[in-house]
Design an enzyme around this catalytic site. Sequence first.
Site, PDB file in Angstrom:
ATOM      1  N   ASP A   1      -9.004  -4.866  -6.118  1.00 26.71           N
ATOM      2  CA  ASP A   1      -8.683  -4.028  -4.964  1.00 26.71           C
ATOM      3  C   ASP A   1      -9.820  -3.047  -4.693  1.00 26.71           C
ATOM      4  OD1 ASP A   1      -7.530  -2.312  -3.061  1.00 26.71           O
ATOM      5  OD2 ASP A   1      -5.546  -2.471  -3.956  1.00 26.71           O
TER       6      ASP A   1
ATOM      7  N   HIS B   1      -7.529  -5.602  -1.355  1.00 29.45           N
ATOM      8  CA  HIS B   1      -6.304  -4.902  -0.977  1.00 29.45           C
ATOM      9  C   HIS B   1      -5.360  -5.790  -0.176  1.00 29.45           C
ATOM     10  CE1 HIS B   1      -3.885  -1.360  -0.610  1.00 29.45           C
ATOM     11  NE2 HIS B   1      -3.922  -1.379   0.709  1.00 29.45           N
TER      12      HIS B   1
ATOM     13  N   SER C   1       0.836  -1.192   0.000  1.00 31.83           N
ATOM     14  CA  SER C   1       0.000   0.000   0.000  1.00 31.83           C
ATOM     15  C   SER C   1       0.877   1.250   0.000  1.00 31.83           C
ATOM     16  CB  SER C   1      -0.967  -0.051   1.186  1.00 31.83           C
ATOM     17  OG  SER C   1      -1.999   0.882   1.042  1.00 31.83           O
TER      18      SER C   1
END
Length: 805
Positions: A744, A778, A671
């Site tokens: 995601d 994610h 991330s």
Amino acid sequence: MMCGMASPRLPLPAAALAALLSPLAAQTPPDAGWLRPSEAIARLVEAPPPPDAQLSPQRTWLTLRAREALPGLDVVARPHLKLAGTRVDPVAHGPELATKTTGLVLRAVADGAEITVPIAPGHWSGPLWSADDRAYALVRAADGGGELWVADPATAPPRRVDGVRVNAVLAGGAQWLTDQRRLLVFAVVPGQAPERPLVPTGPQIQVARPGEKAPARTYQDLLQDAHDELLFEHFGRSQLTIVDPAAGGRALVGAPALWERAEPSPDGALLLASRIERPYSYQHPRAAFPRVVEVLDLEGRSARLVARTPLQETVPIGGVPTGPRGVAWVASLPHTLVWTEALDGGDPKANVPLRDAVWRLDEPAGEPQVWFRTEHRAAGLQFGSDGALALASEFDRRSRRARLWRFDAKLPGQPGVLLLERSTQDAYGDPGSPVVERQADGRALVRMAGDAVFLAGDGASPQGNRPFVDRWDLATGRKERLFHADASRHEQFLGFLDARGLRLLVRSESRDLPPALVVVDLVAAKRTILRQFEDPAGEALRGAQKRILTYAREDGVQMSGTLYLPPGHDGQKRLPCLVWAYPVEFTQASDAGQVRSTPNRWLRPAGSSHLALLLAGYAVFDDASMPIVGPQRSANDTFVAQLQQNARAAVEALAKDGAVDTARLAVAGHSYGAFMTANLLAHTDLFRCGIARSGAFNRTLTPFGFQNEDRTYWEAPEIYDTMSPFRHAHRIQEPILFVHGADDDNTGTFPLQSQRMFAAVKGNGGHARLCMLPSESHGYAARENVLHCLAEMCAWLDAHCVAGG
């Protein structure tokens, strides 16, 4: 050092895969099917973890829930709908499915007797205990909605409650009423889901009105058209239903609606309920939709309209809506409501002496009164078991400082008393959080003894975390430490086991022993193991070495990280090393350098954890400090320069330690850590290669802010441009592996970010590889994807960091 990868469909030795990762092959990566890391890593990842442990509210029972390590791709890839920021499994009429529960055991705290609950493996949620420990409920995901099961822990196994299906799309699904005999259920409303018309009924229209600013973060899974609106209503609508499991009765509460909340008052006479209404937004998730908050009686009749909030599309970045927000019952009073209203128009940039007012309504038919006002943003209330204590928090986002006030819930006219003020980023000074317990009538109240409350905290220190429990006398300010984890162990407080607070339960573990549940007798100074867990898979990492490195960057900011060395390392050879990090903003340099690691925990990586690479022979410098220090509004002005300083300091610390070869370093992160990785490869020459997982690399695609940056692209275009590694892709000369979930759902990190960043590196002649994990969000969940991700990471390091050893 090779990872021993292979494809189930076509065997692919690690050496062959490393060859495939050459610059030429990276231009046209082959379809190699699923890859696996070494069997040592695969065994670690696929082995079930120790059971989850939960105390029942009155501390009669300890629940031990066993679960599988990872769901299969067949579960993760199930068709789902993306509706207003919520993912819905249309077959199960509920949230997406995750790991299966494989077993449930109840252990009596008093005598240690165990009861194996006879349930089949499946997607169970719970147990949801009645507050008096008399019963518990389970919900099993099934076609058409969740099945409700109820059991008496001492005498009867779970039995299914017929005639009701649980809808957990917008709310929790079920909860016990105040009498602890009946359940309030959000029930599925029968009916067929609307079918999408073959021919569109018209174009999609959105409108921006002159002068009306409506900034929106880059949300995902939003409503797209009128048909999505109908689907949202079909799957979100529920019927509030009171279920009496013993008598077999059911009573409907009001009419079906988009109920997202219904909480019984402490005296059990009323419900505080909120429901979503039209119009919906195509720019925001459902949290911004209009809603009605009202007090209902148990038959669904409205006793008080508390708030009717409009569509929240114009809330400033970092701001709050105007009007009542955070409406809740005062847990220590029969049916008093409390809520907060902004005094600054909800705008954090407004220069005002007071931000918020906290209101209370003592009777549904009465008039609300301002209870108190706060200089900063009101951040929540907790109520004490003495019936009077109210702990009120306020928080200043810019300075990251918080205050805690004491009020009297029974005497609202009395002024508050300031108990403490602190930086929320000061880990060493964190006093802990009040211990909250459910009373036998269901109320959640702060545990008290006279005028004292109990605090449980992580106990951060320069040597790592040592959790603690304190008794804090609010009248005198004096604190007494009741429990402090041993310096050689990590011991997390789980709860008190008696009314006097003389016995407590901790989860205890060390570097050499897997977790155990331990009863600590404070008076007798005695420790009794209630349950020792076994973790055969974790034994593979028993010999791993772990130590905290502390160091400083060139401007004096203190930093730290945890260096892991693989099992069997004899110190005779310097190792290639993966540096794993995530940038964090700090307003004060003194907070940035504090150690926040837990060096004495049993090492048990789970999922796609980078620490699994220890079993491939790599050292890992974990959670290497990447502080971005400065005022909240301008810290990012020097983001790249501070990243460079952080990286140089980390490499120098590793060189001084001597265990790793700093000429064979890789940098990686997930991330915002992926964003950091690409930036470090573009702006330094310290690393052989990088691994960037699920990142956002072009900040012009998140123009209304990201992380703690609340300036828009149009306010600070040079900052967005400078920080974006996409802008500097032509400078990335080291090999970089991009991994991203193809589905995601995280704000700002949509899959296009990695796809376009890969294209930018490739288009400029760089060396890169892109791996899109099918059906992943994610965080990676499916067993096949997790194993493949680790295999890709391991092979990338084998190809680019092993040479020279």
